[in-house]
Design an enzyme around this catalytic site. Sequence first.
Site, mmCIF file in Angstrom:
data_model
loop_
_atom_site.group_PDB
_atom_site.id
_atom_site.type_symbol
_atom_site.label_atom_id
_atom_site.label_comp_id
_atom_site.label_asym_id
_atom_site.label_seq_id
_atom_site.Cartn_x
_atom_site.Cartn_y
_atom_site.Cartn_z
ATOM 1 N N ASP A 1 33.606 30.568 54.771
ATOM 2 C CA ASP A 1 33.693 31.734 54.684
ATOM 3 C C ASP A 1 32.262 32.381 55.468
ATOM 4 O O ASP A 1 31.791 33.602 55.066
ATOM 5 C CB ASP A 1 33.867 32.522 53.404
ATOM 6 C CG ASP A 1 34.278 33.977 53.346
ATOM 7 O OD1 ASP A 1 34.650 34.296 54.207
ATOM 8 O OD2 ASP A 1 33.945 34.694 52.439
ATOM 9 N N LYS B 1 25.978 37.661 39.164
ATOM 10 C CA LYS B 1 27.387 37.868 39.714
ATOM 11 C C LYS B 1 28.265 37.443 38.267
ATOM 12 O O LYS B 1 28.247 36.370 37.848
ATOM 13 C CB LYS B 1 27.648 36.838 40.814
ATOM 14 C CG LYS B 1 29.115 37.097 41.371
ATOM 15 C CD LYS B 1 29.051 36.047 42.485
ATOM 16 C CE LYS B 1 30.328 36.426 43.184
ATOM 17 N NZ LYS B 1 30.443 35.353 44.739
ATOM 18 N N MET C 1 36.918 39.179 43.483
ATOM 19 C CA MET C 1 37.027 38.227 42.169
ATOM 20 C C MET C 1 35.761 38.663 41.254
ATOM 21 O O MET C 1 35.745 38.219 40.389
ATOM 22 C CB MET C 1 36.671 36.669 42.642
ATOM 23 C CG MET C 1 36.843 35.487 41.555
ATOM 24 S SD MET C 1 36.789 33.997 42.161
ATOM 25 C CE MET C 1 35.024 33.933 42.329
ATOM 26 N N GLY D 1 33.524 42.591 44.718
ATOM 27 C CA GLY D 1 34.432 41.834 45.587
ATOM 28 C C GLY D 1 35.706 41.567 44.980
ATOM 29 O O GLY D 1 35.942 42.297 43.675
#
Length: 587
Positions: A142, A39, A18, A16
């Site tokens: 989101d 992540k 970030m 993504g």
Amino acid sequence: MTSAPKYEIGALLGRGGMAETFEATRIKDNGPGFRVALKQVLPELLGYSPAMREEFLARFSREARIGAKLDHPNIVRVVDSGVLDGRPYMAMQLIEGVSLAALIRTCADREMELPPTVLTHIACDLGAALEYAHRHHVLHRDVSPGNVLLSDAGQCRLSDFGVARLVTEDLGLTRTKAFMGKVPYVAPETFHGMADELSDVYSLGVALTEAAIGRRLFPSATVHESMAARVQTDVHGLLVDARRDLPAGFAEMLTRLTSHDRNERPSTDEALTRFERMAGSTTSTAEHQLAELVKMASEALIAERHGCAVEVHDDTEGPPSDPGTATLVADHHDLVRAVVRATVSEAASSADLIEELLAAGNLGLVEAKRDYDPNNASSAAFSTFALPRVRGAVIEALAVFRGVSRGAYRAARRDAAGARGEATRPHEVRTEQWLAHRLEVGGPSPNVEPFTDIEWSMERDELHAAIDRIPFRRERELVRMVGLEGMAQSVAGAKFGIQQAAASKALASGFEMLRELLEIGSALDPRRLPATLETLGDSAQRDLIRLLYLDRVDLAEASQTLGVSPYELRARHRVALEAIKRTVPRP
């Protein structure tokens, strides 16, 4: 963030703006570890200016902290965080499956529609996830099909709290007036710098509407075009024209969720109650259907990555049938039926219950087939291997049918599995015992070392006193009837004239208050209450606690006296109890 354990990094799962996410295995000293989704912050972001680098790291740290705060079966859990190779990371529960966005796209490619039972199942799971997050003062901000993960067991989880905000925090990078989220899904007020629980509700409605119609609801990419589309689109008419098979009230609920007027939108609690009523007792059937659809979408994604053609089926009633699964279920019909008969009396059970248990047993059968290795010389015969899976799935479905939440049952099953690993007499460990403690009803302590210090092994009079202190009548009486008298949740709910879903939420709220009151001890007894009130620096909190615990005023009257809504009063009550816990020594 903590120092990092060892992880073996595998395939890239996604990237993504970030961070990037990898499949990884946590390495343990005593053997193979468990798989996670790891992540990590993108390396190029760490080379920006010190101020921007600090903002990215703060946002990433906040996501890890919020993810660790949330423990719900419909939310992807954060299990660890730290720094690995100089880059902050967050290890999350690995979901084997696809996103809702991928499933919608695959169904559109095959000219299929998601079955109504699957739509209500997804709506219930996402509604439960948001209701829990909002109850714990977290906004997601989101919600979109890409952030909804569907497992190959037919379960639905909300992920990616990267732009989430704790309602009680005031962080510059996530300030309420900062625009966050994806343009096609955010609520109209978000474009003007406002965001709250009803903004999440709006995004939920857009995601569910797209799942129902199989395409984007507001495809415009720019803010101006998207705002115009929201005013011009007739969501109800669109749903009715596209789907004639939706459950009664489903189109109306999605219309309310996506209302431009935020005052017309329901709370997550109301939406969840309505969706659960529409779903009825079809959970296991819907999970089985969704599992098959996820399998189909996963195969399509694999074929797409390898440049293979994907076969298109003309059958628009549902996913193409899997001959292997059909044969598996047919060949082991007697096994599943025998487990159901051993679990309940068919003569004394409703047809809906029997159908639900059979569907759950078949799902357990499919899961067992997925994990069975016939080439392993030590493997038992498949029927022997599958029996515990089938029995577990059937018992879980029965618990859910009788009003126990699926999350509570699965958590209890994990507790029991851990206890068996430590016990000298593992055959004596029963899931039911751990479920009693998960539901906090003072069940018998498991006779298994080293689990002798269970937090709910308390004197019965202490439990009576704590229940008597619960300030809200409905929660207090439901906890008393279910917890002390052993009454079934559905029967207790019927005494109040409320639906099973409402009874379940009230009971969960009651047990949550019971836990808080037990931790506080006797500080709220009438004789000690004046001294407790003096420890509170906030006069509004003192007035609230005095009303509820000294004057014993009920919810409706207290709301009217203080001039706040019942929802706001409950939120203030939770904050006041937290304040008391910080100032009063625990017993």
